[in-house]
Design an enzyme around this catalytic site. Structure first.
Site, mmCIF file in Angstrom:
data_model
loop_
_atom_site.group_PDB
_atom_site.id
_atom_site.type_symbol
_atom_site.label_atom_id
_atom_site.label_comp_id
_atom_site.label_asym_id
_atom_site.label_seq_id
_atom_site.Cartn_x
_atom_site.Cartn_y
_atom_site.Cartn_z
ATOM 1 N N ASP A 9 43.608 38.175 40.004
ATOM 2 C CA ASP A 9 43.707 39.183 41.280
ATOM 3 C C ASP A 9 44.873 38.583 42.295
ATOM 4 O O ASP A 9 44.414 38.036 43.452
ATOM 5 C CB ASP A 9 42.269 38.838 41.883
ATOM 6 C CG ASP A 9 41.983 37.338 42.258
ATOM 7 O OD1 ASP A 9 42.358 36.268 41.680
ATOM 8 O OD2 ASP A 9 41.207 37.020 43.247
ATOM 9 N N HIS A 239 44.845 25.790 42.836
ATOM 10 C CA HIS A 239 43.496 26.367 42.077
ATOM 11 C C HIS A 239 44.092 26.933 40.700
ATOM 12 O O HIS A 239 43.730 26.605 39.687
ATOM 13 C CB HIS A 239 42.599 27.228 42.633
ATOM 14 C CG HIS A 239 41.932 26.845 44.117
ATOM 15 N ND1 HIS A 239 41.142 25.596 44.160
ATOM 16 C CD2 HIS A 239 42.270 27.182 45.365
ATOM 17 C CE1 HIS A 239 40.924 25.450 45.395
ATOM 18 N NE2 HIS A 239 41.492 26.357 46.102
HETATM 19 O O1 RIB Z 1 38.425 29.327 44.740
HETATM 20 C C1 RIB Z 1 39.935 29.719 44.410
HETATM 21 C C2 RIB Z 1 40.102 30.892 43.620
HETATM 22 O O2 RIB Z 1 39.801 32.051 44.688
HETATM 23 C C3 RIB Z 1 41.430 31.293 43.230
HETATM 24 O O3 RIB Z 1 41.359 32.115 41.738
HETATM 25 C C4 RIB Z 1 42.063 31.984 44.373
HETATM 26 O O4 RIB Z 1 43.125 32.895 43.829
HETATM 27 C C5 RIB Z 1 41.018 32.325 45.109
HETATM 28 O O5 RIB Z 1 40.923 33.834 45.208
HETATM 29 CA CA CA Z 2 42.785 33.995 41.825
#
Ligand code: RIB
Ligand code: CA
Length: 307
Positions: A9, A239
């Site tokens: 996303d 992340h």
């Molecule tokens: O919590 C981190 C996740 O949520 C990652 O995938 C980042 O893109 C956010 O949307």
């Molecule tokens: Ca993401």
């Protein structure tokens, strides 16, 4: 080489993950599938097409879910990723178009064509993976691995005290995916929060790889500002790239095999918790954060040369 599909996303840290994967000599990025999450799904598809082109990859980008399976769509986190997904940058303008297949069909067909070979890395809400399991359950035995950035098993969440964003966005899909009995590794906040890159790191990337690293440096300014203002921290959490690095460098992670449950409703909706019954998954609980950061910078610093 590991054939890899990223379900995404994009999203600033998604862009980091995709450009890392495109640059890594051990990964063969064979497709992207998109999902609502950081931005609406049409924006995610546009951004994914742009990232593939930026990386010099002529690969399919298949659009997926626009909303969760059951719960209402939550507001998009434009204060973290910007209204268009890449911070303050104007809307991306890719030349290409999305694959005609819906993401779930693309996932099922691509995995079925190469049984036991393809790894899926999910770095957004898990709606497309749940839809793929429903469309063709054989994907569970034909996929090589599923690596999910999501969850907070032994630490607080990031959207609520208990829940991480990707699981919170579609808890019913997450429950289906974590309970599918396929070879799944969860790379959650337990580890991703420890991997931090700074403004200086991104400036270095821009010098090393002016096209792709330069793009990440400009997009990351917004994400870094969010971390400074919200968390008082000089540096942003990596992340999504951390989940891809688990695929290229599994030795940097320690995992525990356990069943997991997802809380579906109420104040703890989206919580991932240890369960005594159900299919086992591997949960990352320890990592070498410095080495993961170094891998990201070293590989992504060569992204222009890999185009
Ligand atoms: O919590 C981190 C996740 O949520 C990652 O995938 C980042 O893109 C956010 O949307
Ligand atoms: Ca993401």
């Amino acid at each position: 080489m590991i054939p890899l599909i990223i379900d995404t996303d994009p999203g600033i840290d998604d862009a980091m993950a995709i450009l890392y994967a495109a640059a890594h000599p051990g990964l063969d990025l064979i497709g992207l599938t998109t999902v609502f999450g950081n931005v609406p799904v049409a924006t995610a598809t546009r951004n994914a097409l742009f990232l593939a082109e930026l990386a010099g990859l002529a690969i399919p980008v298949a659009e997926g879910a626009a909303a969760p399976l059951v719960r209402p769509l939550a507001p998009y986190p434009d204060f973290i990723h910007g209204a268009e997904g890449f911070g303050d940058l104007p809307p991306a303008r890719p030349a290409g178009r999305a694959d005609p297949r819906p993401a779930a069909r693309f996932l099922c067909e691509t995995v079925a064509a190469r049984p036991g070979a393809v790894t899926i890395c999910a770095i957004g809400p898990l709606t497309n993976l749940a839809a793929a399991l429903a469309l063709d359950p054989s994907i569970a035995r034909n996929v090589a691995r599923v690596v999910v950035m999501g969850g907070a098993v032994a630490c607080p969440g990031n959207v609520t005290p208990r829940a991480e964003a990707n699981i919170f966005s579609d808890p019913q899909a997450a429950a289906a995916v974590l309970g599918a009995g396929w070879p799944l590794t969860l790379v959650g906040l337990d580890v991703t929060r420890q991997v931090i890159c700074t403004e200086e790191d991104f400036a270095g990337l821009a010098r090393a790889a002016p096209v792709t690293g330069g793009f990440l440096e400009r997009a990351a300014r917004f994400y870094l500002r969010f971390h400074r203002e919200r968390h008082g921290r000089d540096g942003c959490t990596m992340h999504d790239p951390t989940a891809v690095i688990e695929i290229t460098d599994p030795g940097l992670f320690e995992t525990r095999e356990t069943a997991l449950a997802v809380t579906l409703e109420g104040r703890a909706a989206g919580r991932t918790r240890l369960a005594s019954a159900g299919p086992a998954v591997r949960v990352c609980l320890v990592l070498d954060a410095g080495a993961v950061r170094a891998r990201f910078l070293a590989v992504t610093g060569k992204a222009d040369a890999a185009r």
